[in-house]
Design an enzyme around this catalytic site. Structure first.
Site, PDB file in Angstrom:
ATOM      1  N   ASP A 151       0.256  -9.972  -8.110  1.00 37.22           N
ATOM      2  CA  ASP A 151      -1.110  -9.832  -7.546  1.00 37.22           C
ATOM      3  C   ASP A 151      -1.437 -10.661  -6.490  1.00 37.22           C
ATOM      4  O   ASP A 151      -0.809 -11.889  -6.467  1.00 37.22           O
ATOM      5  CB  ASP A 151      -2.024  -9.661  -9.156  1.00 37.22           C
ATOM      6  CG  ASP A 151      -3.269  -9.160  -8.712  1.00 37.22           C
ATOM      7  OD1 ASP A 151      -4.243  -9.463  -8.135  1.00 37.22           O
ATOM      8  OD2 ASP A 151      -3.295  -7.972  -9.255  1.00 37.22           O
ATOM      9  N   ASP A 192      -0.062 -10.842  -1.098  1.00 34.66           N
ATOM     10  CA  ASP A 192      -1.094  -9.861  -0.330  1.00 34.66           C
ATOM     11  C   ASP A 192       0.062  -8.830  -0.270  1.00 34.66           C
ATOM     12  O   ASP A 192       0.889  -8.774   0.724  1.00 34.66           O
ATOM     13  CB  ASP A 192      -1.385 -10.252   0.905  1.00 34.66           C
ATOM     14  CG  ASP A 192      -2.147  -9.249   1.427  1.00 34.66           C
ATOM     15  OD1 ASP A 192      -2.109  -7.887   1.086  1.00 34.66           O
ATOM     16  OD2 ASP A 192      -2.829  -9.341   2.396  1.00 34.66           O
ATOM     17  N   TYR A 242     -10.807   6.008   0.452  1.00 34.94           N
ATOM     18  CA  TYR A 242     -10.203   6.056  -0.914  1.00 34.94           C
ATOM     19  C   TYR A 242      -9.455   7.219  -1.242  1.00 34.94           C
ATOM     20  O   TYR A 242      -8.422   7.462  -1.751  1.00 34.94           O
ATOM     21  CB  TYR A 242     -11.270   5.618  -2.078  1.00 34.94           C
ATOM     22  CG  TYR A 242     -10.812   5.508  -3.406  1.00 34.94           C
ATOM     23  CD1 TYR A 242      -9.819   4.375  -3.978  1.00 34.94           C
ATOM     24  CD2 TYR A 242     -10.969   6.319  -4.473  1.00 34.94           C
ATOM     25  CE1 TYR A 242      -9.289   4.065  -5.053  1.00 34.94           C
ATOM     26  CE2 TYR A 242     -10.509   6.121  -5.745  1.00 34.94           C
ATOM     27  CZ  TYR A 242      -9.659   5.168  -5.902  1.00 34.94           C
ATOM     28  OH  TYR A 242      -8.993   5.113  -7.316  1.00 34.94           O
ATOM     29  N   LYS A 270      -5.452   7.962  -1.822  1.00 31.19           N
ATOM     30  CA  LYS A 270      -4.748   8.294  -2.829  1.00 31.19           C
ATOM     31  C   LYS A 270      -4.087   9.517  -2.839  1.00 31.19           C
ATOM     32  O   LYS A 270      -3.178   9.875  -3.435  1.00 31.19           O
ATOM     33  CB  LYS A 270      -6.011   8.312  -3.873  1.00 31.19           C
ATOM     34  CG  LYS A 270      -6.317   7.003  -4.584  1.00 31.19           C
ATOM     35  CD  LYS A 270      -5.215   6.058  -5.168  1.00 31.19           C
ATOM     36  CE  LYS A 270      -5.958   4.949  -5.941  1.00 31.19           C
ATOM     37  NZ  LYS A 270      -4.901   4.186  -6.398  1.00 31.19           N
TER      38      LYS A 270
END
Length: 254
Positions: A41, A62, A158, A162
């Site tokens: 993370d 990152d 988004y 996805k």
């Protein structure tokens, strides 16, 4: 022909987006089954919680930077002696909110593809050679109901990213399946898993919240534990003939 294998040593996993929410819960669920887990993370403070949840090692990076991912995977493989499981939980809306099409900047668009698609691709690309050499692998991508239909967030990037992750899941399943590697996706419904989803939930107000719950067959929101349970299903040795699938975990809303 690849046959199911019985591990002689604990399975070894990488979980991205492991600092909070679904990622951290997935770390905990895998560790509880004896899996050695590396937590990735960009949130160094949150990774301390991942360690508490059972992560054996952590990497702060990152994930949109391919070179950083390659290095982190190499170091993990060196320490664990291999890698068997990859769970791509990293992603989200990165603080963005829904806005009209003509107000979306190039940076807004690219940021969410970095978060939701590029990071998953770099991680899969980095672990695949190690999984192929062992003739075993489980890759699970955390998509979203927004990868199957328009998003409640109203964020175009988004939704598109996805959907791209769902397509990547199917393509990688086709490519990696002959090597004993399954690739599947979990598509959660609305889960209160982090500050971003809490803000989204609060923005609906009491009436909007009730409408959302009324549209869910089980009449409740999801939890990170609900999603982690689906991940465990896909990562199990017994799930070796399940690949290229998108499992909606949404209380029946879909």
């Amino acid at each position: 022909m690849n046959q199911p294998t019985t591990p002689t040593t604990p399975r070894r996993a990488i979980v991205t987006g492991a600092a909070q929410g679904i990622g951290r819960c997935t770390v905990q669920a895998l560790a509880a089954q004896g899996v050695q887990v590396a937590a990735f993370d960009m949130d160094a403070v949150g990774l301390q919680d991942a360690t508490t949840a059972g992560a054996h090692l952590t990497r702060t990076l990152d994930l949109s930077r391919r070179e950083a991912v390659v290095q982190a995977v190499h170091e993990t493989v060196q320490q664990f002696g291999g890698i068997d499981i990859l769970v791509n939980c990293a992603g989200g809306v990165r603080g963005q909110v829904g806005r009209p099409l003509d107000e979306v900047s190039e940076q807004d668009w690219l940021q969410l593809f970095d978060a939701n698609v590029h990071s998953a691709f770099w991680c899969a690309q980095a672990v695949a050679p190690h999984m192929r050499s062992g003739q075993f692998g489980r890759i699970v991508n955390i998509a979203s109901g927004a990868g199957l239909r328009p998003s409640l967030t109203g964020i175009q990037a988004y939704t598109a990213s996805k959907h791209a992750l769902v397509g990547l899941t199917k393509q990688l399943s086709f490519e990696l399946g002959p090597f004993g590697i399954t690739v599947n996706s979990v598509a959660p419904g609305f889960v209160l898993s982090n500050p971003a989803t809490r803000r989204q939930w609060d923005s609906y107000g009491p009436e909007g919240q009730q409408r959302l719950i009324d549209g869910i067959h089980t009449r409740r929101l999801g939890t990170p534990q609900d999603v982690a349970a689906a991940v465990l299903f896909f990562t199990a040795d017994s799930a070796g003939w399940i690949s290229g699938q998108i499992l909606s975990v949404d209380g029946g809303r879909s």
